[in-house]
Design a protein around this motif. Structure first.
Motif, PDB file in Angstrom:
ATOM      1  N   LYS A 197       0.833  -1.210   0.000  1.00  0.00           N
ATOM      2  CA  LYS A 197       0.000   0.000   0.000  1.00  0.00           C
ATOM      3  C   LYS A 197       0.867   1.259   0.000  1.00  0.00           C
ATOM      4  O   LYS A 197       0.521   2.274  -0.589  1.00  0.00           O
ATOM      5  N   LEU A 198       2.000   1.152   0.693  1.00  0.00           N
ATOM      6  CA  LEU A 198       2.935   2.267   0.714  1.00  0.00           C
ATOM      7  C   LEU A 198       3.487   2.553  -0.670  1.00  0.00           C
ATOM      8  O   LEU A 198       3.654   3.703  -1.072  1.00  0.00           O
ATOM      9  N   MET A 199       3.770   1.471  -1.377  1.00  0.00           N
ATOM     10  CA  MET A 199       4.318   1.643  -2.722  1.00  0.00           C
ATOM     11  C   MET A 199       3.302   2.308  -3.629  1.00  0.00           C
ATOM     12  O   MET A 199       3.633   3.214  -4.413  1.00  0.00           O
ATOM     13  N   ALA A 200       2.067   1.875  -3.508  1.00  0.00           N
ATOM     14  CA  ALA A 200       1.015   2.453  -4.340  1.00  0.00           C
ATOM     15  C   ALA A 200       0.831   3.936  -4.016  1.00  0.00           C
ATOM     16  O   ALA A 200       0.703   4.779  -4.916  1.00  0.00           O
ATOM     17  N   GLU A 201       0.817   4.259  -2.722  1.00  0.00           N
ATOM     18  CA  GLU A 201       0.581   5.637  -2.308  1.00  0.00           C
ATOM     19  C   GLU A 201       1.753   6.546  -2.713  1.00  0.00           C
ATOM     20  O   GLU A 201       1.540   7.671  -3.162  1.00  0.00           O
ATOM     21  N   ALA A 202       2.953   6.027  -2.544  1.00  0.00           N
ATOM     22  CA  ALA A 202       4.122   6.816  -2.935  1.00  0.00           C
ATOM     23  C   ALA A 202       4.086   7.101  -4.434  1.00  0.00           C
ATOM     24  O   ALA A 202       4.373   8.218  -4.873  1.00  0.00           O
ATOM     25  N   ALA A 203       3.700   6.102  -5.214  1.00  0.00           N
ATOM     26  CA  ALA A 203       3.625   6.277  -6.660  1.00  0.00           C
ATOM     27  C   ALA A 203       2.566   7.323  -7.009  1.00  0.00           C
ATOM     28  O   ALA A 203       2.774   8.198  -7.843  1.00  0.00           O
ATOM     29  N   ARG A 204       1.443   7.244  -6.326  1.00  0.00           N
ATOM     30  CA  ARG A 204       0.350   8.177  -6.577  1.00  0.00           C
ATOM     31  C   ARG A 204       0.767   9.617  -6.277  1.00  0.00           C
ATOM     32  O   ARG A 204       0.408  10.552  -6.996  1.00  0.00           O
ATOM     33  N   LEU A 205       1.537   9.783  -5.205  1.00  0.00           N
ATOM     34  CA  LEU A 205       1.953  11.117  -4.804  1.00  0.00           C
ATOM     35  C   LEU A 205       3.226  11.573  -5.505  1.00  0.00           C
ATOM     36  O   LEU A 205       3.695  12.696  -5.297  1.00  0.00           O
ATOM     37  N   GLY A 206       3.809  10.674  -6.285  1.00  0.00           N
ATOM     38  CA  GLY A 206       5.044  11.027  -6.980  1.00  0.00           C
ATOM     39  C   GLY A 206       6.216  11.204  -6.040  1.00  0.00           C
ATOM     40  O   GLY A 206       7.108  12.016  -6.275  1.00  0.00           O
ATOM     41  N   THR A 207       6.196  10.462  -4.949  1.00  0.00           N
ATOM     42  CA  THR A 207       7.316  10.537  -4.017  1.00  0.00           C
ATOM     43  C   THR A 207       7.888   9.126  -3.839  1.00  0.00           C
ATOM     44  O   THR A 207       7.422   8.185  -4.455  1.00  0.00           O
ATOM     45  N   SER A 208       8.896   9.017  -2.984  1.00  0.00           N
ATOM     46  CA  SER A 208       9.487   7.701  -2.795  1.00  0.00           C
ATOM     47  C   SER A 208       8.926   7.071  -1.533  1.00  0.00           C
ATOM     48  O   SER A 208       8.416   7.760  -0.638  1.00  0.00           O
ATOM     49  N   VAL A 209       9.025   5.754  -1.456  1.00  0.00           N
ATOM     50  CA  VAL A 209       8.512   5.033  -0.288  1.00  0.00           C
ATOM     51  C   VAL A 209       9.207   5.480   1.002  1.00  0.00           C
ATOM     52  O   VAL A 209       8.525   5.823   1.972  1.00  0.00           O
ATOM     53  N   PRO A 230       9.849  -5.894 -11.984  1.00  0.00           N
ATOM     54  CA  PRO A 230      10.833  -5.010 -12.607  1.00  0.00           C
ATOM     55  C   PRO A 230      10.464  -3.531 -12.508  1.00  0.00           C
ATOM     56  O   PRO A 230      11.333  -2.678 -12.311  1.00  0.00           O
ATOM     57  N   GLU A 231       9.172  -3.208 -12.611  1.00  0.00           N
ATOM     58  CA  GLU A 231       8.777  -1.794 -12.648  1.00  0.00           C
ATOM     59  C   GLU A 231       8.782  -1.135 -11.267  1.00  0.00           C
ATOM     60  O   GLU A 231       8.603   0.070 -11.144  1.00  0.00           O
ATOM     61  N   GLU A 232       8.996  -1.920 -10.213  1.00  0.00           N
ATOM     62  CA  GLU A 232       8.962  -1.340  -8.881  1.00  0.00           C
ATOM     63  C   GLU A 232      10.250  -0.574  -8.594  1.00  0.00           C
ATOM     64  O   GLU A 232      11.316  -0.921  -9.085  1.00  0.00           O
ATOM     65  N   PRO A 233      10.141   0.483  -7.761  1.00  0.00           N
ATOM     66  CA  PRO A 233      11.327   1.301  -7.494  1.00  0.00           C
ATOM     67  C   PRO A 233      12.414   0.516  -6.746  1.00  0.00           C
ATOM     68  O   PRO A 233      12.112  -0.398  -5.978  1.00  0.00           O
ATOM     69  N   ASP A 234      13.656   0.909  -6.982  1.00  0.00           N
ATOM     70  CA  ASP A 234      14.788   0.173  -6.412  1.00  0.00           C
ATOM     71  C   ASP A 234      14.831   0.223  -4.890  1.00  0.00           C
ATOM     72  O   ASP A 234      15.339  -0.680  -4.246  1.00  0.00           O
ATOM     73  N   ASP A 235      14.287   1.324  -4.309  1.00  0.00           N
ATOM     74  CA  ASP A 235      14.436   1.435  -2.857  1.00  0.00           C
ATOM     75  C   ASP A 235      13.494   0.545  -2.063  1.00  0.00           C
ATOM     76  O   ASP A 235      13.465   0.601  -0.837  1.00  0.00           O
ATOM     77  N   VAL A 236      12.680  -0.245  -2.740  1.00  0.00           N
ATOM     78  CA  VAL A 236      11.919  -1.257  -2.002  1.00  0.00           C
ATOM     79  C   VAL A 236      12.319  -2.662  -2.437  1.00  0.00           C
ATOM     80  O   VAL A 236      11.618  -3.640  -2.206  1.00  0.00           O
ATOM     81  N   LYS A 237      13.483  -2.740  -3.110  1.00  0.00           N
ATOM     82  CA  LYS A 237      13.980  -4.066  -3.512  1.00  0.00           C
ATOM     83  C   LYS A 237      15.136  -4.450  -2.610  1.00  0.00           C
ATOM     84  O   LYS A 237      16.162  -3.768  -2.583  1.00  0.00           O
ATOM     85  N   TYR A 238      14.944  -5.500  -1.882  1.00  0.00           N
ATOM     86  CA  TYR A 238      15.989  -5.955  -0.961  1.00  0.00           C
ATOM     87  C   TYR A 238      16.529  -7.291  -1.457  1.00  0.00           C
ATOM     88  O   TYR A 238      15.769  -8.128  -1.970  1.00  0.00           O
ATOM     89  N   ASP A 239      17.838  -7.455  -1.277  1.00  0.00           N
ATOM     90  CA  ASP A 239      18.449  -8.730  -1.678  1.00  0.00           C
ATOM     91  C   ASP A 239      18.051  -9.829  -0.717  1.00  0.00           C
ATOM     92  O   ASP A 239      17.920  -9.603   0.487  1.00  0.00           O
TER      93      ASP A 239
END
Length: 503
Positions: free
Chosen positions: A74-86, A190-199
């Motif tokens: 939900k955070l990812m969706a909201e951040a995308a909607r607001l044009g900000t980062s998670v 793939p389309e998700e922002p890098d800052d929510v991708k953890y190894d």
RNA sequence: GGCCGCGUGCCCGAGUGGACUAAGGGAGCGGAUUGCAAAUCCGUAAUUCGUCGGUUCGAAUCCGACCGCGGCCUCCA
């Protein structure tokens, strides 16, 4: 009398015995920081703050943890909607949340761990689950297998195999082995922002919704701890899944007591995200808006005035009634300061410190009566934190003190023993109130916004009015009082002169 | 359909087998006080706890049925 707590796990009130004598660990499910908090989000923190204060008062060393979930769909969706980062959105909302909680008097939280900062712990737990056959990886996702957990469902009294037949819409099966399985790790797209991708050993991704609570609570409180709390709506699936993950990973009981608080209702309905009125209702219930419109202590009073397991119906009427009620205490505190010359907010020695030496009957009566009320207050709190009953006792004490003050007439008749008694009685009241997180600090009194001259003008009018009253020119004196009243300045005549206050 | 909870005076809200002749708050009404108010204090409201049965010496409290309300069943504090 010993403390009893209602445990959702057993459905009964149980005598509280901490796992480690003298110490208590508490975990409360905190916010997922993707939208501003509303009143409902304050209920848990407020009641657990009172619980911690009370347990501390009883001599326990309490560690209280409230998590912040800052990686989530939900955070990812909201951040995308607001044009900000998670991370940016999460930190912003977390900051606001912390500020609101502080304003509400929630000041006893020891740790606020963030999910994003506990990825290694989460991964370790998932690995344990996989190693023991309780979870399986499929194409970068990892799922918990509910069929491999024999007592899955014990908290909410559900059996997964019976659960899904009549449900509103079939569960999405996807890659899961069973429809009831849930994700502990989600593969990144793939389309998700890098800052929510953890190894992770399963590729890039992020934790599932429930795992952060198991991982962080066990890290800070141990593999088995005393109390886990949250809203009733989290019982299933969130808490059920936490238990499943934690106990399957460690092989030990996760948490001894589960406490669930009631949900806040608006127009007798829960504030639900699926409600069509949701957005409209939300803005009026947003904490930041409420805190601008009302004294924070009033909101806290409203919440703590009913038992934590009951739902709270929020309305303007309820707020107004609470406001009138709490002002009884504020008036009394002012009166105490006026008559004893001491600020009750800074007083420490309560009536229990007064000696038992024979003294005048009025003093002995008020002392005994408050001592008795104090016992009733503690009994109420010992009975599953019955804050509503405890507040009832607070009102009783306020009445007892007012009655004593009425009789003692300290305003006009200096009397040192009575003064000390009144002061101690006030201290007792404030001390008990503080166990509920009330009366933490003096309320800012409504005042006239000016450089001091308006106050002098009011004094002048009061003086003129006094002359009129002396001359029995009541039309004039009433005219002054009535018209000051219409601009919010209330006059109160008493034996020792006329007082005024701003409303 | 499954699981859970609730129903107490005008409103809110404690009480969950005998100390209940059922807290407390708000509103109302009456009284004390006041020139009148305000504030404060005192008094006043459920012979009764959704309905109907049952258990018990005894039930608001336990059991059953029914009525009504609400929550959860993978968005939720």
């Amino acid at each position: 009398m010993s403390l009893r707590i209602y445990n959702t796990l057993t459905g009964e009130k149980e005598i509280f015995e901490p796992i480690v004598p003298g110490k208590v660990g508490i975990y409360l499910c905190g916010p997922t920081v993707y939208k501003p908090a509303h009143l409902g989000h304050a209920v848990g923190p407020i009641i657990f703050d009172a619980i911690k204060r009370y347990l501390t008062f009883k001599g326990y060393r309490v560690t209280w943890v409230v998590n912040v979930t800052d990686v989530e769909d939900k955070l990812m969706a909201e951040a995308a909607r607001l044009g900000t980062s998670v991370p940016k959105l999460a930190r912003e909302l977390e900051q606001k949340y912390v500020e609101s909680m502080h304003a509400l008097g929630v000041r006893t939280i020891d740790h606020m761990p963030r999910a994003s900062e506990h990825i290694p712990e989460i991964i370790t737990q998932i690995q344990q689950l996989i190693a023991k056959g309780h979870a399986y990886a499929v194409e970068g996702d990892v799922y918990f297998d509910v069929t491999r957990d024999s007592d899955y469902g014990k908290l909410s009294n559900r059996k997964p195999e019976e659960q899904f037949a009549g449900t509103r819409e079939g569960l999405v099966q996807g890659n899961k082995r069973n429809p009831g399985d849930f994700a502990v790790w989600k593969a990144a797209k793939p389309e998700e922002p890098d800052d929510v991708k953890y190894d992770s050993p399963w590729g890039k991704g992020r934790p599932g919704w429930h795992i952060e609570c198991s991982a962080m609570s066990m890290k800070l409180l141990g593999e088995t701890f005393d109390i886990h709390g949250g809203g009733l709506d989290l019982k299933f699936p969130h808490h059920e899944n936490e238990i499943g993950q934690a106990e399957c990973a460690t092989g030990k009981p996760f948490c001894k007591i589960w406490m669930h608080h009631g949900l806040t209702r608006f127009n007798t309905k829960k504030i639900s995200k699926s409600d069509p009125e949701f957005e409209k209702v939300m803005s009026s219930l947003q904490l930041s808006n409420l805190l601008k419109a009302h004294p924070p202590e009033l909101l806290r009073f409203l919440i703590v005035q009913s038992h934590y397991r009951s739902p709270i119906d929020f309305s303007d009427d309820a707020l107004q009634a609470a406001k009138t009620g709490i002002s009884t205490f504020y008036r009394l505190f002012e009166r105490l300061e006026r008559t004893t010359g001491a600020d009750p907010y800074t007083a420490t020695d309560g009536v229990e410190k007064l000696s038992d030496q024979p003294t005048n009957p009025a003093i002995a009566a008020v002392r005994d009566s408050i001592l008795n009320s104090r016992l009733r207050f503690l009994e109420a709190m010992d009975d599953d934190f019955n804050t509503a009953g405890a507040i009832g006792v607070l009102f009783d004490i306020a009445g007892q003190i007012n009655k004593f003050l009425d009789a003692a007439r300290l305003e006009t008749k200096p009397d040192e023993p009575a003064r000390i008694t009144a002061q101690a009685a006030g201290a007792s009241l404030i001390t008990l109130g503080r166990l509920l997180g009330l009366f933490l600090e003096k309320q800012a009194k409504p005042a006239l916004a000016d450089d001091g001259r308006t106050g002098k003008l009011v004094e002048l009018l009061i003086d003129v009015r006094k002359m009129a009253r002396t001359a029995k020119q009541f039309a004039i004196s009433d005219h002054i009082r009535d018209n000051l009243g219409t601009i919010g300045i209330v006059l109160e005549d008493s034996q020792d002169g006329t007082r005024w206050r701003v409303e």
